[in-house]
Design a protein around this motif. Structure first.
Motif, PDB file in Angstrom:
ATOM      1  N   SER A 170       0.823  -1.332  -0.036  1.00  0.00           N
ATOM      2  CA  SER A 170      -0.196   0.000   0.054  1.00  0.00           C
ATOM      3  C   SER A 170       0.862   1.330  -0.022  1.00  0.00           C
ATOM      4  O   SER A 170       2.225   0.916   0.458  1.00  0.00           O
ATOM      5  N   PHE A 171       0.131   2.283  -0.249  1.00  0.00           N
ATOM      6  CA  PHE A 171       1.101   3.792  -0.245  1.00  0.00           C
ATOM      7  C   PHE A 171       1.493   4.039   1.242  1.00  0.00           C
ATOM      8  O   PHE A 171       2.580   4.267   1.111  1.00  0.00           O
ATOM      9  N   ALA A 172       0.709   3.612   2.059  1.00  0.00           N
ATOM     10  CA  ALA A 172       0.837   3.855   3.576  1.00  0.00           C
ATOM     11  C   ALA A 172       2.319   3.157   4.055  1.00  0.00           C
ATOM     12  O   ALA A 172       3.307   3.387   4.489  1.00  0.00           O
ATOM     13  N   THR A 173       2.333   1.766   3.373  1.00  0.00           N
ATOM     14  CA  THR A 173       3.514   0.859   3.752  1.00  0.00           C
ATOM     15  C   THR A 173       4.575   1.444   3.015  1.00  0.00           C
ATOM     16  O   THR A 173       5.671   1.386   3.649  1.00  0.00           O
ATOM     17  N   ARG A 174       4.544   1.808   1.767  1.00  0.00           N
ATOM     18  CA  ARG A 174       5.858   2.062   0.913  1.00  0.00           C
ATOM     19  C   ARG A 174       6.299   3.341   1.803  1.00  0.00           C
ATOM     20  O   ARG A 174       7.678   3.739   1.782  1.00  0.00           O
ATOM     21  N   ALA A 175       5.519   4.493   2.103  1.00  0.00           N
ATOM     22  CA  ALA A 175       5.822   5.644   2.759  1.00  0.00           C
ATOM     23  C   ALA A 175       6.668   5.280   4.183  1.00  0.00           C
ATOM     24  O   ALA A 175       7.675   5.964   4.343  1.00  0.00           O
ATOM     25  N   ARG A 176       6.085   4.421   4.793  1.00  0.00           N
ATOM     26  CA  ARG A 176       6.901   3.808   6.090  1.00  0.00           C
ATOM     27  C   ARG A 176       8.011   3.460   5.797  1.00  0.00           C
ATOM     28  O   ARG A 176       9.349   3.821   6.534  1.00  0.00           O
ATOM     29  N   TYR A 177       8.077   2.507   4.878  1.00  0.00           N
ATOM     30  CA  TYR A 177       9.345   1.783   4.575  1.00  0.00           C
ATOM     31  C   TYR A 177      10.372   2.753   4.021  1.00  0.00           C
ATOM     32  O   TYR A 177      11.575   2.868   4.295  1.00  0.00           O
ATOM     33  N   GLU A 178       9.935   3.768   2.999  1.00  0.00           N
ATOM     34  CA  GLU A 178      10.936   4.720   2.715  1.00  0.00           C
ATOM     35  C   GLU A 178      11.569   5.604   3.815  1.00  0.00           C
ATOM     36  O   GLU A 178      12.866   5.992   3.561  1.00  0.00           O
ATOM     37  N   SER A 179      10.614   5.999   4.810  1.00  0.00           N
ATOM     38  CA  SER A 179      11.202   6.510   5.784  1.00  0.00           C
ATOM     39  C   SER A 179      12.115   5.939   6.516  1.00  0.00           C
ATOM     40  O   SER A 179      13.184   6.694   7.014  1.00  0.00           O
ATOM     41  N   SER A 180      12.156   4.685   6.771  1.00  0.00           N
ATOM     42  CA  SER A 180      12.925   4.015   7.578  1.00  0.00           C
ATOM     43  C   SER A 180      14.428   3.706   6.485  1.00  0.00           C
ATOM     44  O   SER A 180      15.604   3.684   7.361  1.00  0.00           O
ATOM     45  N   CYS A 181      14.023   3.653   5.536  1.00  0.00           N
ATOM     46  CA  CYS A 181      15.404   3.495   4.477  1.00  0.00           C
ATOM     47  C   CYS A 181      16.053   4.763   4.551  1.00  0.00           C
ATOM     48  O   CYS A 181      17.496   4.795   4.242  1.00  0.00           O
ATOM     49  N   ARG A 182      15.483   5.684   4.343  1.00  0.00           N
ATOM     50  CA  ARG A 182      16.224   7.053   4.505  1.00  0.00           C
ATOM     51  C   ARG A 182      17.260   7.113   5.495  1.00  0.00           C
ATOM     52  O   ARG A 182      18.369   7.692   5.536  1.00  0.00           O
ATOM     53  N   ASN A 183      16.812   6.754   6.711  1.00  0.00           N
ATOM     54  CA  ASN A 183      17.678   6.779   8.162  1.00  0.00           C
ATOM     55  C   ASN A 183      18.821   5.822   7.854  1.00  0.00           C
ATOM     56  O   ASN A 183      20.019   6.219   8.047  1.00  0.00           O
ATOM     57  N   PHE A 184      18.476   4.681   7.217  1.00  0.00           N
ATOM     58  CA  PHE A 184      19.199   3.568   6.875  1.00  0.00           C
ATOM     59  C   PHE A 184      20.483   4.141   5.918  1.00  0.00           C
ATOM     60  O   PHE A 184      21.689   3.945   6.139  1.00  0.00           O
ATOM     61  N   ILE A 185      20.041   4.737   4.762  1.00  0.00           N
ATOM     62  CA  ILE A 185      20.979   5.155   3.897  1.00  0.00           C
ATOM     63  C   ILE A 185      21.747   6.381   4.371  1.00  0.00           C
ATOM     64  O   ILE A 185      23.239   6.524   4.218  1.00  0.00           O
ATOM     65  N   GLY A 186      21.251   7.205   5.301  1.00  0.00           N
ATOM     66  CA  GLY A 186      22.230   8.339   5.771  1.00  0.00           C
ATOM     67  C   GLY A 186      23.309   7.703   6.758  1.00  0.00           C
ATOM     68  O   GLY A 186      24.423   8.168   6.740  1.00  0.00           O
ATOM     69  N   PHE A 187      22.994   6.309   7.528  1.00  0.00           N
ATOM     70  CA  PHE A 187      23.835   5.874   8.108  1.00  0.00           C
ATOM     71  C   PHE A 187      24.943   5.137   7.396  1.00  0.00           C
ATOM     72  O   PHE A 187      26.331   5.288   7.705  1.00  0.00           O
ATOM     73  N   LEU A 188      24.564   4.506   6.118  1.00  0.00           N
ATOM     74  CA  LEU A 188      25.611   3.866   5.445  1.00  0.00           C
ATOM     75  C   LEU A 188      26.491   4.989   4.586  1.00  0.00           C
ATOM     76  O   LEU A 188      27.811   4.798   4.635  1.00  0.00           O
ATOM     77  N   ASP A 189      25.920   6.107   4.220  1.00  0.00           N
ATOM     78  CA  ASP A 189      26.714   7.186   3.760  1.00  0.00           C
ATOM     79  C   ASP A 189      27.722   7.651   4.715  1.00  0.00           C
ATOM     80  O   ASP A 189      29.049   7.908   4.197  1.00  0.00           O
ATOM     81  N   GLU A 190      27.200   7.929   5.874  1.00  0.00           N
ATOM     82  CA  GLU A 190      28.097   8.452   6.808  1.00  0.00           C
ATOM     83  C   GLU A 190      28.953   7.616   7.323  1.00  0.00           C
ATOM     84  O   GLU A 190      30.500   7.811   7.540  1.00  0.00           O
ATOM     85  N   LYS A 191      28.747   6.220   7.841  1.00  0.00           N
ATOM     86  CA  LYS A 191      29.599   5.131   8.310  1.00  0.00           C
ATOM     87  C   LYS A 191      30.459   4.561   7.273  1.00  0.00           C
ATOM     88  O   LYS A 191      31.488   4.379   7.722  1.00  0.00           O
ATOM     89  N   PHE A 192      30.035   4.073   6.080  1.00  0.00           N
ATOM     90  CA  PHE A 192      30.677   3.351   5.349  1.00  0.00           C
ATOM     91  C   PHE A 192      31.112   4.057   3.998  1.00  0.00           C
ATOM     92  O   PHE A 192      31.753   3.546   3.085  1.00  0.00           O
ATOM     93  N   LYS A 193      30.456   4.971   3.705  1.00  0.00           N
ATOM     94  CA  LYS A 193      30.655   5.994   2.362  1.00  0.00           C
ATOM     95  C   LYS A 193      30.586   5.038   1.150  1.00  0.00           C
ATOM     96  O   LYS A 193      31.276   5.077   0.159  1.00  0.00           O
ATOM     97  N   MET A 194      29.357   4.521   1.418  1.00  0.00           N
ATOM     98  CA  MET A 194      28.997   3.405   0.392  1.00  0.00           C
ATOM     99  C   MET A 194      28.635   4.282  -0.729  1.00  0.00           C
ATOM    100  O   MET A 194      27.833   5.276  -0.685  1.00  0.00           O
ATOM    101  N   LYS A 195      29.043   3.738  -2.091  1.00  0.00           N
ATOM    102  CA  LYS A 195      28.538   4.254  -3.335  1.00  0.00           C
ATOM    103  C   LYS A 195      27.376   3.719  -4.208  1.00  0.00           C
ATOM    104  O   LYS A 195      26.532   4.462  -5.010  1.00  0.00           O
ATOM    105  N   ASN A 196      27.419   2.423  -3.954  1.00  0.00           N
ATOM    106  CA  ASN A 196      26.364   1.406  -4.634  1.00  0.00           C
ATOM    107  C   ASN A 196      25.612   0.600  -3.767  1.00  0.00           C
ATOM    108  O   ASN A 196      26.245  -0.263  -3.088  1.00  0.00           O
ATOM    109  N   LEU A 197      24.435   0.635  -3.596  1.00  0.00           N
ATOM    110  CA  LEU A 197      23.623  -0.046  -2.864  1.00  0.00           C
ATOM    111  C   LEU A 197      23.617  -1.768  -3.270  1.00  0.00           C
ATOM    112  O   LEU A 197      23.346  -2.619  -2.823  1.00  0.00           O
ATOM    113  N   ARG A 198      23.986  -1.904  -4.445  1.00  0.00           N
ATOM    114  CA  ARG A 198      24.296  -3.255  -4.852  1.00  0.00           C
ATOM    115  C   ARG A 198      25.295  -4.334  -4.045  1.00  0.00           C
ATOM    116  O   ARG A 198      25.299  -5.301  -3.896  1.00  0.00           O
ATOM    117  N   ASN A 199      26.197  -3.077  -3.355  1.00  0.00           N
ATOM    118  CA  ASN A 199      26.970  -3.789  -2.523  1.00  0.00           C
ATOM    119  C   ASN A 199      26.675  -4.161  -0.959  1.00  0.00           C
ATOM    120  O   ASN A 199      27.504  -4.500  -0.176  1.00  0.00           O
TER     121      ASN A 199
END
Length: 317
Positions: A23-52
Motif C-alpha cells: 500500500s501507499f502507507a506501507t511504502r511511505a513508512r518503508y521509505e522513511s525507515s530506509c532514509r535513516n538507513f541510507i544516511g547511516f551507510l553514507d556516513e559510516k561506510f561511505k557506500m556508493k552503490n547499494l548493490r554492495n
C-alpha cells in the motif's frame, strides 16, 4: 546522519519511485525507515552503490539503533523496509540474512519483550534491616558468622552493582585489583552464558573489595573458602538467605512484589531489580528517555536487549 542526494540516496529514491508493491502507507513508512538507513551507510561506510549492501552493514545499523534505545518492534520494521528495498535493487552482489540468521551469526537479538511477572525489588526497610542483622551476626564471630559476612557483602554487590550471586561469589583477587585501579569491575567467565561485561564500581562495592582483599592470596577468590567449590559457596550463601529472609519481609514489600496473588520472595536476584530501577532513574534524570536509559543499563546487567529492562522495572516502567 548525512542528508541530501548522495549516490545511494538517489538509488533508494529511484527504487521507491518505481515500485507499486504494498500500500501507499506501507511504502511511505518503508521509505522513511530506509532514509535513516541510507544516511547511516553514507556516513559510516561511505557506500556508493547499494548493490554492495551486505549483512555487516545491516548489523552495524541495528547495533547503532540499539544503543539509541530503539525498541525491537521498530528494529524489525526497519529490517523489513531494508529487505523490501534490497529486493528491488537489480544485480545485487549479496543476499541478506533473515532475522534468525542474523541472530545466530552476529548475536543480534530481536526477541519479543519478555513477560513481566511482577516486581521483585526489596524495599529499603527490608534491605537495611537484613543488612543490620547480618552485620551483627558477622561481628559476633559465632557459628555462621563467616557466612553472614559473605551474605552481607554479596547483598551489597547485588544491590549497588547489579551482580548475580554467582558473579559476586566467584570474584577473584585479580578482578578486584583491576576494579580498584580502574573504577570498573570486569565480569568474566563466571557471568551467565559466559558473557563478559563491565560494571561501574560503586562506593559500597569499593568498600567490600578493599576490606575483603586483605589476606586473599594471589589467584584466589574473595568468598570461596580453601578447598570449597564455587557452586558450594553459592549454595551456602543462598541457603542462608532462604533460611532467614522471612523475618525481614514487610507488608509493604509483599504488596509491591505481588504477582497473581502471591508475593515474590526476597532473593539476591531481587536486589538486581533494585539496581536496575535505580540506574534507569539516574539516567532518565540526566535527560535520557526510558529507552535510552535501558540501552545503557542493560549492558551493565549482562543483557543484549533493552526490552529485558521492562522485566526488572516491574510495574515501575
Amino acid at each position: 546522519m548525512t542528508k541530501g542526494n548522495s549516490p545511494i540516496m538517489a538509488q533508494m529514491e529511484k527504487v521507491y519511485r518505481h515500485t507499486r508493491a504494498n500500500s501507499f502507507a506501507t511504502r511511505a513508512r518503508y521509505e522513511s525507515s530506509c532514509r535513516n538507513f541510507i544516511g547511516f551507510l553514507d556516513e559510516k561506510f561511505k557506500m556508493k552503490n547499494l548493490r554492495n549492501l551486505q549483512d555487516k552493514h545491516v548489523v552495524a545499523y541495528i547495533q547503532q539503533r540499539q544503543t539509541e534505545g530503539i525498541a525491537p518492534k521498530t528494529l524489525k520494521n526497519d529490517l523489513g523496509a531494508i529487505r523490501y528495498m534490497h529486493d528491488m535493487i537489480p544485480n545485487i552482489k549479496h543476499e541478506l540474512s533473515d532475522n534468525k540468521e542474523l541472530k545466530n551469526a552476529f548475536s543480534i537479538a530481536l526477541d519479543k519483550t519478555p513477560a513481566v511477572k511482577g516486581n521483585r525489588a526489596w524495599t529499603d526497610h527490608e534491605y537495611n534491616d537484613m543488612q543490620q542483622s547480618v552485620r551483627e551476626m558477622a561481628a559476633s564471630n559465632g557459628r555462621g558468622s563467616e557466612t553472614a559476612a559473605d551474605v552481607r557483602d554479596v547483598m551489597q554487590l547485588a544491590r549497588t552493582m547489579g551482580l548475580r550471586v554467582t558473579e559476586a561469589v566467584a570474584m577473584s583477587r585479580s578482578q578486584v585489583e583491576q576494579a580498584l585501579r580502574l573504577g570498573i569491575y570486569q565480569v568474566k567467565g563466571e557471568a551467565k552464558n559466559g558473557k563478559w561485561r563491565q560494571v561501574p564500581l560503586s562506593s559500597q562495592g569499593r568498600w567490600v573489595m578493599e576490606s575483603r582483599i586483605q589476606g586473599v592470596p594471589r589467584g584466589e577468590r574473595l568468598f570461596i573458602r580453601p578447598g570449597e567449590k564455587t557452586h558450594a559457596a553459592v549454595n551456602r550463601v543462598e541457603k542462608f538467605m532462604q533460611n532467614n529472609r522471612d523475618q525481614f519481609e514487610t507488608v509493604e514489600g509483599q504488596e509491591t512484589r505481588m504477582y497473581e496473588g502471591v508475593a515474590n520472595a526476597l532473593t539476591y536476584h531481587g536486589l538486581r531489580y533494585n539496581y536496575v530501577q535505580d540506574r534507569v532513574r539516574e539516567e532518565m534524570e540526566k535527560g535520557y528517555s526510558k529507552l535510552q536509559a535501558a540501552a545503557i543499563v542493560t549492558k551493565e546487567v549482562g543483557h543484549e536487549r533493552v526490552d529485558v529492562i521492562d522485566v526488572y522495572l516491574g510495574d515501575k516502567g
